[in-house]
Design a protein around this motif. Structure first.
Motif, PDB file in Angstrom:
ATOM      1  N   TYR A 202     -27.364 -56.186  21.705  1.00 58.98           N
ATOM      2  CA  TYR A 202     -26.670 -57.390  22.138  1.00 58.98           C
ATOM      3  C   TYR A 202     -27.650 -58.252  22.934  1.00 58.98           C
ATOM      4  CZ  TYR A 202     -22.892 -54.190  21.051  1.00 58.98           C
ATOM      5  OH  TYR A 202     -22.088 -53.269  20.419  1.00 58.98           O
ATOM      6  N   VAL A 203     -27.716 -59.521  22.584  1.00 58.48           N
ATOM      7  CA  VAL A 203     -28.651 -60.445  23.222  1.00 58.48           C
ATOM      8  C   VAL A 203     -27.883 -61.665  23.705  1.00 58.48           C
ATOM      9  CG1 VAL A 203     -30.739 -61.839  22.927  1.00 58.48           C
ATOM     10  CG2 VAL A 203     -30.529 -59.655  21.732  1.00 58.48           C
ATOM     11  N   LEU A 204     -28.210 -62.123  24.912  1.00 60.71           N
ATOM     12  CA  LEU A 204     -27.566 -63.292  25.503  1.00 60.71           C
ATOM     13  C   LEU A 204     -28.611 -64.359  25.791  1.00 60.71           C
ATOM     14  CD1 LEU A 204     -24.960 -64.578  26.731  1.00 60.71           C
ATOM     15  CD2 LEU A 204     -25.643 -63.558  28.919  1.00 60.71           C
ATOM     16  N   GLY A 205     -28.251 -65.603  25.571  1.00 62.34           N
ATOM     17  CA  GLY A 205     -29.135 -66.717  25.891  1.00 62.34           C
ATOM     18  C   GLY A 205     -28.361 -68.025  25.869  1.00 62.34           C
ATOM     19  N   HIS A 206     -29.089 -69.114  25.926  1.00 57.45           N
ATOM     20  CA  HIS A 206     -28.434 -70.405  25.774  1.00 57.45           C
ATOM     21  C   HIS A 206     -29.289 -71.316  24.903  1.00 57.45           C
ATOM     22  CE1 HIS A 206     -30.710 -70.861  29.671  1.00 57.45           C
ATOM     23  NE2 HIS A 206     -31.219 -71.862  28.992  1.00 57.45           N
ATOM     24  N   ARG A 207     -28.630 -72.245  24.251  1.00 56.30           N
ATOM     25  CA  ARG A 207     -29.301 -73.203  23.377  1.00 56.30           C
ATOM     26  C   ARG A 207     -29.284 -74.569  24.053  1.00 56.30           C
ATOM     27  NH1 ARG A 207     -26.807 -73.373  17.629  1.00 56.30           N
ATOM     28  NH2 ARG A 207     -25.126 -74.416  18.759  1.00 56.30           N
ATOM     29  N   VAL A 208     -30.439 -75.193  24.068  1.00 58.90           N
ATOM     30  CA  VAL A 208     -30.587 -76.498  24.713  1.00 58.90           C
ATOM     31  C   VAL A 208     -30.419 -77.595  23.668  1.00 58.90           C
ATOM     32  CG1 VAL A 208     -32.067 -77.966  26.130  1.00 58.90           C
ATOM     33  CG2 VAL A 208     -32.195 -75.475  26.361  1.00 58.90           C
ATOM     34  N   GLN A 209     -29.421 -78.445  23.888  1.00 56.41           N
ATOM     35  CA  GLN A 209     -29.163 -79.565  22.999  1.00 56.41           C
ATOM     36  C   GLN A 209     -29.179 -80.851  23.814  1.00 56.41           C
ATOM     37  OE1 GLN A 209     -25.889 -78.936  20.101  1.00 56.41           O
ATOM     38  NE2 GLN A 209     -25.450 -77.051  21.240  1.00 56.41           N
ATOM     39  N   ARG A 210     -30.290 -81.582  23.716  1.00 61.12           N
ATOM     40  CA  ARG A 210     -30.411 -82.849  24.433  1.00 61.12           C
ATOM     41  C   ARG A 210     -30.087 -82.680  25.909  1.00 61.12           C
ATOM     42  NH1 ARG A 210     -27.521 -87.048  20.121  1.00 61.12           N
ATOM     43  NH2 ARG A 210     -28.964 -86.632  18.374  1.00 61.12           N
ATOM     44  N   GLU A 211     -30.766 -81.697  26.510  1.00 62.14           N
ATOM     45  CA  GLU A 211     -30.634 -81.395  27.934  1.00 62.14           C
ATOM     46  C   GLU A 211     -29.243 -80.896  28.319  1.00 62.14           C
ATOM     47  OE1 GLU A 211     -31.991 -84.676  30.240  1.00 62.14           O
ATOM     48  OE2 GLU A 211     -34.038 -84.559  29.475  1.00 62.14           O
ATOM     49  N   ARG A 212     -28.488 -80.418  27.341  1.00 62.74           N
ATOM     50  CA  ARG A 212     -27.220 -79.747  27.594  1.00 62.74           C
ATOM     51  C   ARG A 212     -27.365 -78.295  27.158  1.00 62.74           C
ATOM     52  NH1 ARG A 212     -24.240 -82.698  30.902  1.00 62.74           N
ATOM     53  NH2 ARG A 212     -22.317 -81.802  30.094  1.00 62.74           N
ATOM     54  N   PHE A 213     -26.626 -77.381  27.828  1.00 63.43           N
ATOM     55  CA  PHE A 213     -26.814 -75.942  27.613  1.00 63.43           C
ATOM     56  C   PHE A 213     -25.531 -75.318  27.070  1.00 63.43           C
ATOM     57  CE2 PHE A 213     -29.589 -77.384  30.958  1.00 63.43           C
ATOM     58  CZ  PHE A 213     -30.808 -76.813  30.643  1.00 63.43           C
ATOM     59  N   GLU A 214     -25.685 -74.535  26.023  1.00 63.02           N
ATOM     60  CA  GLU A 214     -24.561 -73.876  25.363  1.00 63.02           C
ATOM     61  C   GLU A 214     -24.850 -72.387  25.270  1.00 63.02           C
ATOM     62  OE1 GLU A 214     -22.279 -75.299  21.526  1.00 63.02           O
ATOM     63  OE2 GLU A 214     -24.110 -74.233  20.957  1.00 63.02           O
ATOM     64  N   LEU A 215     -23.955 -71.538  25.789  1.00 63.83           N
ATOM     65  CA  LEU A 215     -24.165 -70.097  25.770  1.00 63.83           C
ATOM     66  C   LEU A 215     -24.112 -69.554  24.343  1.00 63.83           C
ATOM     67  CD1 LEU A 215     -22.197 -68.516  28.754  1.00 63.83           C
ATOM     68  CD2 LEU A 215     -24.638 -68.956  28.547  1.00 63.83           C
ATOM     69  N   GLN A 216     -25.075 -68.653  24.027  1.00 64.11           N
ATOM     70  CA  GLN A 216     -25.145 -68.017  22.723  1.00 64.11           C
ATOM     71  C   GLN A 216     -25.183 -66.499  22.914  1.00 64.11           C
ATOM     72  OE1 GLN A 216     -25.973 -70.024  19.324  1.00 64.11           O
ATOM     73  NE2 GLN A 216     -24.484 -70.950  20.705  1.00 64.11           N
ATOM     74  N   PHE A 217     -24.331 -65.786  22.167  1.00 65.23           N
ATOM     75  CA  PHE A 217     -24.266 -64.325  22.239  1.00 65.23           C
ATOM     76  C   PHE A 217     -24.518 -63.769  20.837  1.00 65.23           C
ATOM     77  CE2 PHE A 217     -21.377 -60.486  22.058  1.00 65.23           C
ATOM     78  CZ  PHE A 217     -22.287 -59.638  22.676  1.00 65.23           C
ATOM     79  N   TYR A 218     -25.496 -62.834  20.746  1.00 65.95           N
ATOM     80  CA  TYR A 218     -25.909 -62.276  19.454  1.00 65.95           C
ATOM     81  C   TYR A 218     -25.573 -60.788  19.417  1.00 65.95           C
ATOM     82  CZ  TYR A 218     -28.826 -66.505  19.338  1.00 65.95           C
ATOM     83  OH  TYR A 218     -29.280 -67.801  19.374  1.00 65.95           O
ATOM     84  N   PRO A 219     -24.472 -60.395  18.767  1.00 64.17           N
ATOM     85  CA  PRO A 219     -24.198 -58.959  18.568  1.00 64.17           C
ATOM     86  C   PRO A 219     -24.805 -58.492  17.248  1.00 64.17           C
ATOM     87  CG  PRO A 219     -22.267 -60.249  17.979  1.00 64.17           C
ATOM     88  CD  PRO A 219     -23.334 -61.234  18.380  1.00 64.17           C
ATOM     89  N   SER A 220     -25.224 -57.231  17.198  1.00 64.97           N
ATOM     90  CA  SER A 220     -25.780 -56.684  15.962  1.00 64.97           C
ATOM     91  C   SER A 220     -25.093 -55.362  15.643  1.00 64.97           C
ATOM     92  CB  SER A 220     -27.290 -56.446  16.102  1.00 64.97           C
ATOM     93  OG  SER A 220     -27.541 -55.245  16.812  1.00 64.97           O
ATOM     94  N   ASN A 221     -25.312 -54.865  14.435  1.00 63.26           N
ATOM     95  CA  ASN A 221     -24.942 -53.492  14.104  1.00 63.26           C
ATOM     96  C   ASN A 221     -26.113 -52.845  13.378  1.00 63.26           C
ATOM     97  OD1 ASN A 221     -24.810 -54.227  11.347  1.00 63.26           O
ATOM     98  ND2 ASN A 221     -22.675 -54.842  11.569  1.00 63.26           N
ATOM     99  N   ALA A 222     -26.034 -51.544  13.186  1.00 66.57           N
ATOM    100  CA  ALA A 222     -27.169 -50.798  12.636  1.00 66.57           C
ATOM    101  C   ALA A 222     -27.438 -51.147  11.181  1.00 66.57           C
ATOM    102  CB  ALA A 222     -26.910 -49.299  12.784  1.00 66.57           C
TER     103      ALA A 222
END
Length: 423
Positions: A202-222
């Motif tokens: 599981y990875v957490l981050g944010h995406r920058v769109q024209r100086e605005r921030f949007e939370l992004q969560f990346y779940p994976s499976n095997a």
């Protein structure tokens, strides 16, 4: 020898001694407490022109025990409260797990290419270890043979799992997934990852769109690697990613806070995501910690109590310096309790952890060293320690020797020239 040269020599001795040997701790980046209440801190430090990572171990009474240094160190703790450290050694890794005395109970050499960084560990000495590693910007990604073109246009972070047997021999390495960091919708900044016991990442981050921030969560499976990222909130809300934590039931807690903090005393809006891997359900809660002007981190205690830290950047009543830390504790009955912690330091960035007795630990970099504080379950301070580094003093003879080798011939040449002129 002229008086001016003597003064110059003294200045050079002082400069080389201090600059080449003075060790400066710059930042504490991780803090964990094992099942025996031993404390482990990870940080980055500068030494002269070089930099490295370090892990310092302290006994339950906060007495310093040892420090390990390396170009790359991973520090983690498993579900049983056993601390694991993995450090880079030449072309491989050294994995160690620590016992009650803070000494290695497991010491295992493993292989991993230098380009990869350790991001997680799971397994036991009896079963073997699996290493989660990551690498950014490989020179030639799959399907592209243009090395220069790939360096300019491709921005990815690649994750893989390396499975080692009990003897430390690599059995296989397999890709977990890849995250593109420069999407058409904006650049992605990742703040942390976690690997559960089932091997899901599981990875957490944010995406920058024209100086605005949007939370992004990346779940994976095997089987399939990363799924489509889940968006928490919207760019209009301007969320900046914090960290993520797992509880004993496999739930993942994701923390974000508003990038619109004004610093005028108003509480900072925050968001907490709770992800259930079993049914892939994401619950989102918005909240505020009254008085907090910055939201720090989220942590889960062994009893699955949820803690979130905040900071008021002003001295607490009765203190001459420092900040006030705020800890929000979510109790099993659903009630939230907020406690204020007076911290005699101005450097705390919300770095904290909770042990098996629900005691809270705070840590932060402080000039040439760091500080560490412990609070009981009622958040009353048990002790507060400051650690300064003076390890450069034993190296003074080395600096003098280097100085003699470098400047000795120059001074002898000046002395011969002076005698030749009859001065």
């Amino acid at each position: 020898m002229l008086k001016r040269e003597v003064v110059l020599l003294v200045i050079l001795v002082a400069f080389i001694t201090v600059y080449a040997n003075l060790e400066v701790h710059r930042e504490i980046v991780d803090l964990t407490v094992d099942r025996y209440q031993n404390i482990y801190l990870k940080g980055t430090a500068k030494w002269g022109l070089g930099a490295y990572q370090f892990v310092t171990m302290l006994k339950p009474d906060a007495k310093l025990s040892w420090t390990r240094r390396s170009s790359d160190i991973y520090l983690g703790k498993d579900e049983h409260g056993i601390v694991t450290m993995v450090q880079r050694q030449e072309n491989g890794l050294l994995l160690q797990q620590y016992n009650r005395e803070g000494k290695p109970s497991v010491s295992q050499a493993l292989s991993l290419p230098k380009a990869w960084t350790v991001a997680g560990v799971r397994g036991t000495p009896q079963q073997g270890f699996t290493i989660l590693s990551k690498q950014s910007d490989p020179a030639v990604p799959v399907g592209d043979t243009g090395r220069q073109r790939s360096r300019k246009l491709v921005r990815h972070l690649w994750y893989s799992l390396s499975e080692h047997d009990r003897a430390g021999t690599l059995q296989r390495r397999r890709a977990v997934g890849v995250i593109r960091l420069d999407t058409p919708a904006g650049k992605v900044s990742l703040s942390g990852q976690a690997l559960d016991e089932a091997g899901h990442l599981y990875v957490l981050g944010h995406r920058v769109q024209r100086e605005r921030f949007e939370l992004q969560f990346y779940p994976s499976n095997a089987r399939d690697g990363f799924k489509r990222p889940l968006t928490i909130g919207s760019a209009a809300e301007n969320w900046v990613a914090g960290n993520l934590a797992l509880d004993s039931r496999g739930r993942i807690y994701l923390l974000g806070s508003s990038a619109n903090a004004s610093g005028n005393g108003a509480a900072v809006p925050a968001v907490l995501g709770i992800y259930q891997p079993a049914d892939e359900r994401l619950e989102v809660r918005r909240f505020q910690i009254p008085g907090a002007q910055r939201i720090g981190r989220v942590a889960v205690s062994p009893a699955d109590r949820l803690y979130i830290s905040g900071v008021v950047p002003s001295p607490a009543p009765g203190t001459k310096r420092g900040v006030t830390g705020l800890i929000l504790q979510s109790t099993p009955d659903g009630a939230d309790r907020i406690q204020k912690l007076a911290i005699a330091s101005s450097s705390w960035q919300g770095l904290f952890t909770v042990d098996g007795q629900e005691c809270v630990y705070l840590a932060g970099g402080e000039g040439r060293g760091f500080f560490l504080a412990k609070y009981d379950p009622a958040q009353r301070r048990i002790w507060h320690k400051q650690y300064l580094n003076s390890s450069w003093l034993p190296n003074v003879p080395i600096a003098l020797l280097v100085l003699a080798i470098v400047f000795g011939p120059l001074l002898q040449g000046r002395e011969r020239k002076t005698r030749a002129l009859g001065a």
